[in-house]
Scaffold this motif. Structure first.
Motif, PDB file in Angstrom:
ATOM      1  N   SER A  38       0.815  -1.208   0.000  1.00  0.00           N
ATOM      2  CA  SER A  38       0.000   0.000   0.000  1.00  0.00           C
ATOM      3  C   SER A  38       0.858   1.272   0.000  1.00  0.00           C
ATOM      4  O   SER A  38       0.438   2.297  -0.531  1.00  0.00           O
ATOM      5  CB  SER A  38      -0.967  -0.004   1.181  1.00  0.00           C
ATOM      6  N   SER A  39       2.070   1.210   0.537  1.00  0.00           N
ATOM      7  CA  SER A  39       2.979   2.358   0.426  1.00  0.00           C
ATOM      8  C   SER A  39       3.366   2.600  -1.024  1.00  0.00           C
ATOM      9  O   SER A  39       3.392   3.749  -1.490  1.00  0.00           O
ATOM     10  CB  SER A  39       4.238   2.132   1.253  1.00  0.00           C
ATOM     11  N   PHE A  44       2.498   5.581  -6.258  1.00  0.00           N
ATOM     12  CA  PHE A  44       2.156   5.536  -7.684  1.00  0.00           C
ATOM     13  C   PHE A  44       0.854   6.264  -7.989  1.00  0.00           C
ATOM     14  O   PHE A  44       0.755   6.963  -8.995  1.00  0.00           O
ATOM     15  CB  PHE A  44       2.056   4.096  -8.169  1.00  0.00           C
ATOM     16  N   PHE A  45      -0.155   6.109  -7.137  1.00  0.00           N
ATOM     17  CA  PHE A  45      -1.483   6.636  -7.444  1.00  0.00           C
ATOM     18  C   PHE A  45      -1.822   7.920  -6.696  1.00  0.00           C
ATOM     19  O   PHE A  45      -2.871   8.511  -6.959  1.00  0.00           O
ATOM     20  CB  PHE A  45      -2.546   5.577  -7.139  1.00  0.00           C
ATOM     21  N   LYS A  46      -0.985   8.343  -5.757  1.00  0.00           N
ATOM     22  CA  LYS A  46      -1.200   9.555  -4.958  1.00  0.00           C
ATOM     23  C   LYS A  46      -2.559   9.520  -4.257  1.00  0.00           C
ATOM     24  O   LYS A  46      -3.241  10.527  -4.141  1.00  0.00           O
ATOM     25  CB  LYS A  46      -1.100  10.817  -5.821  1.00  0.00           C
ATOM     26  N   ASN A  47      -2.937   8.359  -3.780  1.00  0.00           N
ATOM     27  CA  ASN A  47      -4.203   8.183  -3.082  1.00  0.00           C
ATOM     28  C   ASN A  47      -3.935   8.240  -1.578  1.00  0.00           C
ATOM     29  O   ASN A  47      -3.151   7.454  -1.048  1.00  0.00           O
ATOM     30  CB  ASN A  47      -4.825   6.843  -3.459  1.00  0.00           C
ATOM     31  N   LYS A  48      -4.621   9.166  -0.899  1.00  0.00           N
ATOM     32  CA  LYS A  48      -4.348   9.375   0.524  1.00  0.00           C
ATOM     33  C   LYS A  48      -4.908   8.254   1.393  1.00  0.00           C
ATOM     34  O   LYS A  48      -4.324   7.921   2.416  1.00  0.00           O
ATOM     35  CB  LYS A  48      -4.925  10.710   0.958  1.00  0.00           C
ATOM     36  N   TRP A  49      -6.038   7.665   0.992  1.00  0.00           N
ATOM     37  CA  TRP A  49      -6.614   6.576   1.781  1.00  0.00           C
ATOM     38  C   TRP A  49      -5.684   5.374   1.817  1.00  0.00           C
ATOM     39  O   TRP A  49      -5.539   4.723   2.858  1.00  0.00           O
ATOM     40  CB  TRP A  49      -7.977   6.168   1.216  1.00  0.00           C
ATOM     41  N   ILE A  50      -5.061   5.078   0.699  1.00  0.00           N
ATOM     42  CA  ILE A  50      -4.109   3.965   0.669  1.00  0.00           C
ATOM     43  C   ILE A  50      -2.909   4.286   1.553  1.00  0.00           C
ATOM     44  O   ILE A  50      -2.353   3.410   2.215  1.00  0.00           O
ATOM     45  CB  ILE A  50      -3.671   3.665  -0.786  1.00  0.00           C
ATOM     46  N   THR A  86       6.598   8.484   4.453  1.00  0.00           N
ATOM     47  CA  THR A  86       7.099   9.226   3.302  1.00  0.00           C
ATOM     48  C   THR A  86       6.099   9.213   2.160  1.00  0.00           C
ATOM     49  O   THR A  86       5.880  10.230   1.489  1.00  0.00           O
ATOM     50  CB  THR A  86       8.444   8.640   2.839  1.00  0.00           C
ATOM     51  N   ALA A  87       5.464   8.074   1.927  1.00  0.00           N
ATOM     52  CA  ALA A  87       4.454   7.982   0.867  1.00  0.00           C
ATOM     53  C   ALA A  87       3.264   8.872   1.190  1.00  0.00           C
ATOM     54  O   ALA A  87       2.717   9.541   0.306  1.00  0.00           O
ATOM     55  CB  ALA A  87       4.011   6.531   0.700  1.00  0.00           C
ATOM     56  N   LEU A  88       2.860   8.901   2.459  1.00  0.00           N
ATOM     57  CA  LEU A  88       1.751   9.765   2.856  1.00  0.00           C
ATOM     58  C   LEU A  88       2.130  11.233   2.719  1.00  0.00           C
ATOM     59  O   LEU A  88       1.318  12.055   2.285  1.00  0.00           O
ATOM     60  CB  LEU A  88       1.342   9.441   4.289  1.00  0.00           C
ATOM     61  N   LEU A  89       3.357  11.572   3.049  1.00  0.00           N
ATOM     62  CA  LEU A  89       3.836  12.940   2.884  1.00  0.00           C
ATOM     63  C   LEU A  89       3.830  13.344   1.408  1.00  0.00           C
ATOM     64  O   LEU A  89       3.425  14.457   1.064  1.00  0.00           O
ATOM     65  CB  LEU A  89       5.242  13.077   3.465  1.00  0.00           C
ATOM     66  N   MET A  90       4.233  12.445   0.533  1.00  0.00           N
ATOM     67  CA  MET A  90       4.235  12.742  -0.896  1.00  0.00           C
ATOM     68  C   MET A  90       2.814  12.868  -1.444  1.00  0.00           C
ATOM     69  O   MET A  90       2.579  13.626  -2.388  1.00  0.00           O
ATOM     70  CB  MET A  90       4.995  11.663  -1.667  1.00  0.00           C
ATOM     71  N   ALA A  91       1.862  12.155  -0.859  1.00  0.00           N
ATOM     72  CA  ALA A  91       0.473  12.281  -1.304  1.00  0.00           C
ATOM     73  C   ALA A  91      -0.110  13.629  -0.900  1.00  0.00           C
ATOM     74  O   ALA A  91      -0.926  14.202  -1.622  1.00  0.00           O
ATOM     75  CB  ALA A  91      -0.365  11.145  -0.722  1.00  0.00           C
ATOM     76  N   TYR A  92       0.302  14.147   0.258  1.00  0.00           N
ATOM     77  CA  TYR A  92      -0.191  15.440   0.731  1.00  0.00           C
ATOM     78  C   TYR A  92       0.673  16.614   0.262  1.00  0.00           C
ATOM     79  O   TYR A  92       0.403  17.756   0.628  1.00  0.00           O
ATOM     80  CB  TYR A  92      -0.261  15.451   2.259  1.00  0.00           C
TER      81      TYR A  92
END
Length: 115
Positions: A38-39, A44-50, A86-92
């Motif tokens: 999910s990270s 890849f998809f910039k989805n915040k829920w994931i 880091t993935a969540l930071l990149m999504a936001y």
């Protein structure tokens, strides 16, 4: 190479040690895989829920891990938390940039004349 001696006579019934299979940490490994996949999906998809699922499952993988098993894979579990955050930071990141530009003072495009 010296041969390791068995402590006791294996023919005596009192010296026989019964076999007990090793148990694995079942729940921690599935949470680890869900967090990693999910990270990557968040990146890849910039989805915040994931991304939130990745953070939650990475924390679950660390907290459900046994203390005896954390010696070998403890650093990989902690790196999963860092990857999820880091993935969540990149999504936001687009919202953070827009917020930064909102409070940043405007700069004029005119060149400054020196006297």
């Amino acid at each position: 190479m010296a041969r390791k001696e068995f402590p006791g006579d294996p023919r005596r019934s009192a010296d026989i040690v019964p076999y007990t299979p090793a148990t694995s940490s079942g729940d921690g490994s599935i949470y680890y895989m869900v967090a990693f996949v999910s990270s990557m999906g968040t990146l890849f998809f910039k989805n915040k829920w994931i991304g939130w699922v990745a953070v939650y499952s990475s924390l679950l993988s660390v907290f459900s891990d046994r203390a005896s098993a954390s010696g070998a894979g403890g650093s990989s579990r902690l790196s999963t938390i860092v990857l999820a955050l880091t993935a969540l930071l990149m999504a936001y990141m687009p919202e953070m940039i827009a917020l930064f530009k909102l409070f940043k003072p405007e700069e004029s495009g005119a060149p400054v004349k020196s006297q």
